[in-house]
Design an enzyme around this catalytic site. Structure first.
Site: not given
Ligand code: FPP
Length: 250
Positions: A21, A23-25, A69, A72, A196-197, A208
């Site tokens: 989790d 990536n967006g932030r 997801n 989104r 745990l989403s 753990e």
């Molecule tokens: C959650 O971050 C992340 C995801 C929903 C996607 C995860 C995908 C990857 C890491 C890339 C693709 C994966 C592979 C295996 C090639 P978020 O977008 O919810 O972040 P945020 O909570 O900060 O908005």
């Protein structure tokens, strides 16, 4: 970042499962589009797969896309599916060279056909590898998985193959997507949220749980080692008392 203490090679978690989790932030903090956060997240996936294999982890499961997801924005879903497909095609050689077997859990039929094809190819080519099982949770949701297991069990009962008294926790585990994996020993969640989403709810019973504020694109080998080192400091009691655990080890 302070270096983590040396890890005990005898107590590496057999199965590590990660909620990737933040990536967006991460993208927001770098003034980038969200999709570039996911792209940076792929580099972390590569690093964590490589590091886990070197550390002797038997099974690594990454939560790459949940059933929720799909809600989104379409542009983000398309970008994520594109990243997945590219990853599966580009990294297949590397996975096989490192003796890693790829598998996937979730409602795979919901994925776009080109992702399903790349996935089938990667799963097929890596099927005989024995070094580490790398599981991607894709269009995965634990409640859906449990409901699917219940449906299968009820069907088998109605067909007379099973009786109601055969229904045990082990039987339920054997009907989940993760039937071939040990339960996770360590669940890591990046991005700081404490939930745990809908990830491995049944399997997480005695895992753990390690939560770090680090966003997924910044989570690399040193951060993984820190998580494992934290895990190795914990006493896993599985319902027993601390004294019982110590006397059993001693
Ligand atoms: C959650 O971050 C992340 C995801 C929903 C996607 C995860 C995908 C990857 C890491 C890339 C693709 C994966 C592979 C295996 C090639 P978020 O977008 O919810 O972040 P945020 O909570 O900060 O908005």
């Amino acid at each position: 970042m302070a270096p983590s203490p040396p890890l005990d090679p005898a107590r590496i978690p057999r199965h590590i499962a990660i909620i990737m989790d933040g990536n967006g932030r991460w993208a927001q903090s770098h003034k980038l589009l969200r999709t570039l956060g996911h792209k940076a997240g792929v580099d972390s996936v590569l690093d964590i797969v490589r590091a886990s294999r070197l550390l002797g982890v038997e099974a690594l499961t990454l939560y790459a896309f949940s059933t929720e997801n799909w809600q989104r924005p379409a542009s983000e879903v398309t970008a994520l599916m594109g990243l997945l497909k590219t990853f599966l095609i580009r990294e297949l050689d590397d996975l096989t060279q490192n003796n890693i077997r790829l598998q996937a859990i979730g409602q795979l039929e919901a994925l776009p056909v080109e992702v399903r094809e790349a996935l089938a190819q990667a799963i097929g080519v890596s099927a005989a590898n024995t070094g580490m099982v790398f599981t991607l949770a894709l269009s995965y949701g634990s409640r859906g998985e449990i409901a699917g297991a219940v449906r299968q069990i009820v069907r088998r009962c109605l067909q007379g193959e099973l009786s109601v008294d055969d229904i045990t926790p082990e039987l339920i585990s054997a009907h989940l997507d993760t039937r071939d994996l040990p339960d996770p020993d360590l669940i890591i969640r990046t991005g700081g949220e404490s939930r745990l989403s809908n990830f491995l709810l049944w399997q997480a019973s005695y895992a753990e749980i390690y939560i770090t504020d680090t966003h997924w694109p910044d989570f690399r080998e040193p951060q993984l080692k820190l998580a494992i080192s934290d895990y190795q400091r914990r006493q896993r009691r599985f319902g027993r008392t601390g004294d019982q655990v110590v006397s059993q080890v001693g």
